[in-house]
Design a protein around this motif. Structure first.
Motif, PDB file in Angstrom:
ATOM      1  N   ARG A   1      -3.261  -9.629   1.344  1.00 32.22           N
ATOM      2  CA  ARG A   1      -4.019  -8.421   1.031  1.00 32.22           C
ATOM      3  C   ARG A   1      -4.618  -7.880   2.328  1.00 32.22           C
TER       4      ARG A   1
ATOM      5  N   SER B   1      -0.298  -3.782  -0.354  1.00 31.97           N
ATOM      6  CA  SER B   1       0.075  -2.421  -0.734  1.00 31.97           C
ATOM      7  C   SER B   1      -1.099  -1.451  -0.789  1.00 31.97           C
ATOM      8  N   THR B   2      -2.305  -1.973  -0.886  1.00 30.75           N
ATOM      9  CA  THR B   2      -3.468  -1.105  -1.074  1.00 30.75           C
ATOM     10  C   THR B   2      -4.506  -1.339   0.016  1.00 30.75           C
TER      11      THR B   2
ATOM     12  N   LEU C   1       0.851   1.245   3.131  1.00 29.30           N
ATOM     13  CA  LEU C   1      -0.387   1.144   2.359  1.00 29.30           C
ATOM     14  C   LEU C   1      -0.600   2.382   1.502  1.00 29.30           C
ATOM     15  N   SER C   2      -1.293   2.210   0.414  1.00 32.32           N
ATOM     16  CA  SER C   2      -1.725   3.330  -0.409  1.00 32.32           C
ATOM     17  C   SER C   2      -3.243   3.424  -0.347  1.00 32.32           C
TER      18      SER C   2
ATOM     19  N   LYS D   1      -6.309   4.983  -2.349  1.00 34.72           N
ATOM     20  CA  LYS D   1      -6.694   5.597  -3.621  1.00 34.72           C
ATOM     21  C   LYS D   1      -7.725   6.686  -3.443  1.00 34.72           C
TER      22      LYS D   1
END
Length: 841
Positions: free
Chosen positions: A344, A365-366, A385-386, A388
């Motif tokens: 992570r 991914s985040t 990466l995303s 939000k």
């Protein structure tokens, strides 16, 4: 008639006689720069040629048969500065072999099986700065007679048979030594007495490379109170115990940069224990780097406890679970995490950190929030990466950020207008998918921003206030996006300080007449690869500082006659290539204007007609207005006369253009080139280009000048304009570095397609293909034309072995020398060197 047997004997005698003649009389050396630089590589020479000018400064004799260097072997070249004797099968070097070379700065002896080296072999070279003796059967530094070379800065004795690290006493006579490469030797043990000279006379700027030596033991205290600039120890240890023992033996060392770990293709350690890092507590380290460790300890905190006070730490190609446990009181100012694997995103809390580089990592991914109150530089490029919610000071835990790179990631949802990040000066979002960018003025707070890149972010511009607040912006790149109704609206009302604007590949068909009114300081405008049907000049009239306008690869047919006078007077370069020009009488005033403005046009010879059919692919500049002139007198003549004149006119017209077709397209005017080659490559292969291609060609023998986008492109100029002007127009050849990354890069394929067009239109052009790794045919077939070219043509394939490197560089240099213009100006004082790489990083 002579009997057959006598004839055979005569022929054999003649062949034997010819083989004994000096080979240079049959294959003379290549004159790279007249009277300055000569390449005699691989000519089967058995002696130093005597038909080379005494003014020569750079001489390459590599890959010949100079078995024995006698006294004063090079006395004919008193001006020599660079001498390359690589792979010359030299076995004996006598006293005074280089006597008289008072200006020699670089001597390369790589790959010679030297068996006898006289005590005064290196006498007479008082200015030598670099000595490369890689793979020369050297067994000991103590027996290497170089103690008198006081100007020596770099000594490379890698890949030899040296078993002892004992630093000879003569090192005290080398006060300028900055780099000692002992990698890939046989050193197993290092004792305190081996470094006695460094204890007595510390070389504060010395960088030492011990990589690929089978180290087992370093005596504790051996390096105590010694100061080094850099120490590299990679792929040295066959066991964790050996690594732990050796790091403990470094106790007391003061070093600016310590590099540990393994090489990608030379991994010896099966596992890694955190106890190894404990020995670092006894060193004084400013910067630390560790690379290519298979299994890094899960307890990262304990592993880095001894590095709490370093200013910079770099972790390359490691498997890390997380970094959350790093204590806040660690004094790291610069942290680099490159090509690592995480479960992570690390939620760091470091009060001292000012620069955080986190690029090309995998496994997460985040993005999650961090707390870095003093962070000024943040690069998160290429992690997929995303985000939000982006972006505000709460995301990064700082209000001091000046540089932010979020490019080549996943989806970035914009729900904040960068509140708390008002000091931001550089923002890069390219090739990441922006969401909700049209909902509000997302950049409203960035009044200090100078650079913004939102290229290829899948943004469709609907909201006219998208750039509100960017009052200091100087560079705006938004290529590869789109606009509502394919119309460029008035969206630049507040970016009045803009100097560079890239609107390429935005599917634009029309421009608002007042779109560019506020941009009085704009110097570079890229409108290429759009769908413009006409050269609508009126919108460009307010751009009174414009110097470069690129409208190539559009669908421009012509321009209105009355508008042509409105182009900015400051304009120096106008690119209209690859458009759909109609060479018809209706547009004769526009075609005549193009002729009159030929000095303004970029590569005007590439501008061709697309209609009418009988003029298709003809140069636009070949159009003649005379064909459009109709005499008033012909109107008053009879119908028969009109018909006869018309038929005659058609015949003359047809005859003229047939002659033009037979003559062929007008070729480029030949002139001097700034660069030997323009290099096309994927950004993910940049390490190889920098460390291998640039170092071996620009610092090699002979030196070649490469055109590289990160270094040679003119700042502030659009990429497409730079590619055409600085890349293709000023280069003799093009080097295409083909890899998996290259094939999958749309930008690389675009550059390659331009190179194809350039080669077709220029008789002096040539493309050299370099394949970095084996490519799957299924992947390669995705680019049909490239697959066909590689199947039909000879290309260079990179092989990371000692012999493979030499063959690769030899073939590449020969290819680059072909057609090289001689230009002694600017090279007479140049120094060139060829660095023999012995390990793969």
């Amino acid at each position: 008639m002579m009997p057959h047997t006598h004839l055979a004997v005569a022929l054999m005698t003649a062949m034997a006689f010819l083989s004994c003649l000096r080979s240079e009389s049959w294959e003379p050396c290549v004159q790279v720069v007249p009277n300055i630089s000569y390449q005699c590589m691989e000519l089967n020479l058995y002696k130093v040629p005597d038909n080379i000018p005494t003014s020569t400064k750079i001489l390459d004799l590599s890959f010949n048969h100079l078995n024995h260097l006698g006294s004063h072997s090079f006395s004919s070249f008193p001006e020599l500065q660079v001498l390359d004797l690589s792979r010359c099968e030299i076995q004996m070097i006598d006293d005074n072999a280089y006597q008289g070379l008072n200006h020699l700065a670089t001597l390369i002896l790589t790959g010679n099986p030297i068996q006898s080296l006289a005590l005064r072999a290196f006498s007479g070279i008082p200015s030598l700065q670099k000595l490369v003796a890689v793979e020369t059967n050297l067994a000991s530094l103590e027996d290497f007679p170089i103690g008198h070379l006081k100007t020596l800065k770099e000594l490379n004795v890698a890949h030899n048979l040296i078993h002892s690290f004992k630093v000879p006493k003569y090192f005290s006579n080398l006060p300028n030594l900055e780099y000692l490469d002992l990698s890939n030797n046989k050193i197993q043990n290092i004792y305190h007495g081996d470094l006695q000279v460094l204890h007595q006379m510390p070389l504060l700027n010395l960088s030492l490379d011990l990589s690929l030596n089978p180290l087992d033991f370093i005596e504790p205290g051996a390096f105590k109170e010694i100061k080094l600039n850099k120490l590299t120890m990679r792929s040295n240890f066959n066991s964790i115990d050996a690594m732990k023992t050796c790091i403990q033996g470094l106790a007391g060392l003061k070093i600016n940069r310590l590099v540990l770990g393994e090489f990608k293709n030379e991994r010896n350690l099966e596992s890694f224990d955190k106890s190894v890092m404990e020995g670092l507590c006894n060193l004084t380290i400013e910067q630390f780097r560790i690379a290519n460790i298979r299994e890094f300890p899960e307890d990262v905190t304990d592993s880095f406890n001894c590095l709490a006070n370093v200013s910079m730490i770099s972790l390359l190609s490691l498997y890390l679970d997380n970094l959350e446990a790093i204590p806040e009181d660690f004094r790291w100012q610069h942290l680099e995490l490159v090509n690592c694997k995480f479960k992570r995103f690390p939620t760091l809390k470091l009060n001292s950190l000012k620069k955080f580089v986190f690029i090309h990592n995998t496994g997460m991914s985040t993005f999650v929030e961090t707390e870095l109150p003093n962070l000024q530089f943040l690069a998160l490029k290429g992690n997929d990466l995303s985000f939000k919610g982006c972006c505000s000071h709460t995301d990064f835990g700082t209000t001091k950020l000046k540089y932010l790179d979020l490019s080549f990631n996943g989806i970035i949802t914009m729900n904040s207008n960068f509140m708390g990040l008002e000091q931001l000066e550089h923002l890069d979002l390219q090739h990441s998918a922006l969401k909700q960018a049209n909902d509000f003025s997302i950049f409203l707070s960035l009044r200090n921003l100078h650079y913004l890149d939102i290229s290829y972010t899948q943004t469709r511009i609907v909201f006219h206030g998208i750039f509100h607040g960017l009052v200091s912006l100087q560079t705006l790149k938004m290529a590869g996006n789109s606009f509502q109704n394919n119309l460029l609206p008035d969206i630049f009302t507040e970016v009045t300080n803009l100097t560079v604007l890239d609107l390429s590949k935005c599917q634009l068909e029309r421009l608002s007449q007042r779109a560019f009114d506020p941009l009085t300081k704009l110097q570079v405008l890229n409108m290429s690869h759009n769908k413009l049907l006409s050269l609508d000049v009126l919108p460009y009239e307010p751009l009174r500082s414009l110097q470069i306008l690129d409208c190539s690869f559009n669908r421009i047919v012509a321009s209105k006659e009355q508008e042509l006078q409105h182009l900015p007077r400051s304009l120096a370069f106008l690119n209209l290539t690859q458009n759909d020009f109609a060479c018809v009488c209706e547009h004769q005033h526009f075609l005549q204007w193009l002729k009159d403005q030929r000095q303004l046009l970029v590569e005007a010879e590439q501008m061709v007609c697309t209609q009418p059919l009988d003029m298709q692919d003809m140069p636009v500049l070949s159009f003649r207005n005379a064909t459009c002139q109709i005499s008033k007198m012909t109107i008053s003549v009879s119908v028969l006369t009109v018909l006869l004149v018309s038929v005659a006119g058609v015949l003359v017209y047809k005859f003229y253009f047939h002659l033009m077709l037979l003559a062929g397209c007008k070729k480029y005017g030949k002139g001097e080139n700034t660069y030997d080659a323009f290099v096309i490559y994927s950004s993910q292969d940049e390490d190889w280009v920098r460390n291998e291609l640039v170092k071996n060609l620009e610092e090699g023998v002979p030196p070649f000048q490469l055109c590289l986008h990160y270094r040679d492109f003119i700042p502030g100029v659009a990429i497409a304009a730079n590619i055409i002007q600085e890349g293709f127009h000023k280069s003799r050849k093009v080097i295409v570095v083909v890899s998996q990354h290259f094939i999958q890069s749309r930008w690389c394929i675009f550059e390659y397609e331009i190179a194809q067009t350039w080669q077709f239109l220029s008789s002096r052009a040539g493309i050299i293909f370099i394949v970095l790794q084996k490519l799957e045919k299924s992947l390669l077939r995705q680019q049909v034309e490239l697959y066909r070219l590689l199947s039909r043509n000879t290309y260079l394939e990179w092989e990371d072995t000692v012999l493979g490197r030499h063959i690769f560089w030899r073939r590449l240099r020969k290819a680059l020398l072909e057609g090289k213009a001689w230009s002694p100006e600017g090279t007479e004082d140049a120094e060139s060197s060829q660095h023999e790489a012995t390990t793969s990083t």
